[in-house]
Design an enzyme around this catalytic site. Structure first.
Site, mmCIF file in Angstrom:
data_model
loop_
_atom_site.group_PDB
_atom_site.id
_atom_site.type_symbol
_atom_site.label_atom_id
_atom_site.label_comp_id
_atom_site.label_asym_id
_atom_site.label_seq_id
_atom_site.Cartn_x
_atom_site.Cartn_y
_atom_site.Cartn_z
ATOM 1 C CB CYS A 193 -0.908 -0.039 1.229
ATOM 2 S SG CYS A 193 -1.726 1.519 1.614
ATOM 3 C CB CYS A 245 0.445 1.881 4.084
ATOM 4 S SG CYS A 245 -1.241 1.250 3.984
#
Length: 289
Positions: A42, A45
């Site tokens: 991600c 993230c």
């Protein structure tokens, strides 16, 4: 070149399906725990992770920040229905107390933490606000003084200090203090409302006894009624002040460039836009207009 797993490798506070119960739920019964739900693939993230890593030591006395890899720990991810990452959840007393989704910039993460994980100064400001609402001016002064001695530009403390000055009739001091609140602070609207109230309060500087007498002698004089409303505001007799202002709006809504309506809006902001009194008089004002 950094690995996609750096976010996890450098994290000493990773929790798993096996440790979540003790590290998060049990721990949150005595201390707030913030969980960053993330995964190695991600990209957002990897933006949010370093922000939380930087803030963790600074907020260590307010909240514990931990991270959970959703790919490696599907049980907890499923339990909390994590469908988008990063997702951040704050736990208190074993339950989710607040959350956000996405890679927020650091200032917004700070705002979230400050709002939901208050520090000593925030608690002192809350105590001052409560004392002021109860009419305990000495206690409010004491709490505000403690905060401003540590941080002279704390916007919440400055707003309460300005309110205290206004209650005591020190209108010029109230204006000076309110002007010190940063226009970028969350309390900027409160400070602007206070400045508006202070300008109104100038009209009631003679005090309640004098304005009551003036209204009795000249009940049709809108300037006298406005001054009386101002004196009531200084005395924090909000309902009576709003009644006077509403009466002026009913008589002549355009009087003095809609001064009465604007004063009512400033009172609503000072009381809190969601307060029952604000809601009641906002409806009354809307019916008139």
């Amino acid at each position: 070149m950094s690995s996609l797993n750096d976010h996890n490798d450098h994290n000493d506070h990773a929790v798993t399906d096996h440790t979540f119960e003790s590290a998060v739920l049990a721990r949150s019964r005595t201390f707030p725990v913030l969980v960053d739900f993330w995964a190695a693939w991600c990209a957002p993230c990897r933006v949010l992770g370093p922000v939380l890593d930087r803030l963790a030591p600074e907020y260590a006395d307010r909240v514990e920040i931990v991270k959970l890899n959703t790919d490696e720990n599907p049980k907890v991810a499923g339990r909390y229905r994590i469908t988008s990452i990063p997702t951040v959840k704050l736990f208190r007393d074993g339950e989710v107390a607040a959350e956000f989704v996405g890679a927020l910039p650091e200032p917004r993460v700070r705002t979230f933490l400050d709002q939901h994980c208050p520090g000593p100064t925030d608690l002192a400001v809350a105590a001052a606000r409560k004392a002021l609402a109860a009419g305990d001016l000495e206690a409010a002064d004491r709490h505000v003084g403690d905060v401003l001695a540590v941080r002279s530009d704390h916007p919440g403390a400055l707003v309460i200090a300005a309110q205290l000055a206004l209650v005591r009739g020190a209108v010029d001091d109230a204006i000076d203090i309110a002007r010190r609140v940063s226009p970028r602070a969350r309390e900027a609207d409160d400070a602007q409302a206070l400045l508006a109230i202070a300008e109104v309060a100038r009209a009631g500087a003679a005090g309640l006894d004098a304005t009551v007498a003036a209204v009795a002698a000249r009940p049709q004089d809108l300037a006298a009624r406005y001054a009386h409303a101002a004196a009531l505001i200084v005395a924090r007799r909000w309902r009576e002040a709003l009644d006077e202002l509403l009466a002026i709006v009913e008589r002549d809504r355009r009087w003095q460039d809609e001064a009465a309506r604007k004063a009512m809006l400033a009172v609503f902001t000072t009381l809190g836009v969601r307060s029952a009194l604000s809601d009641e008089y906002r409806r009354k004002l809307a019916l008139l207009l």
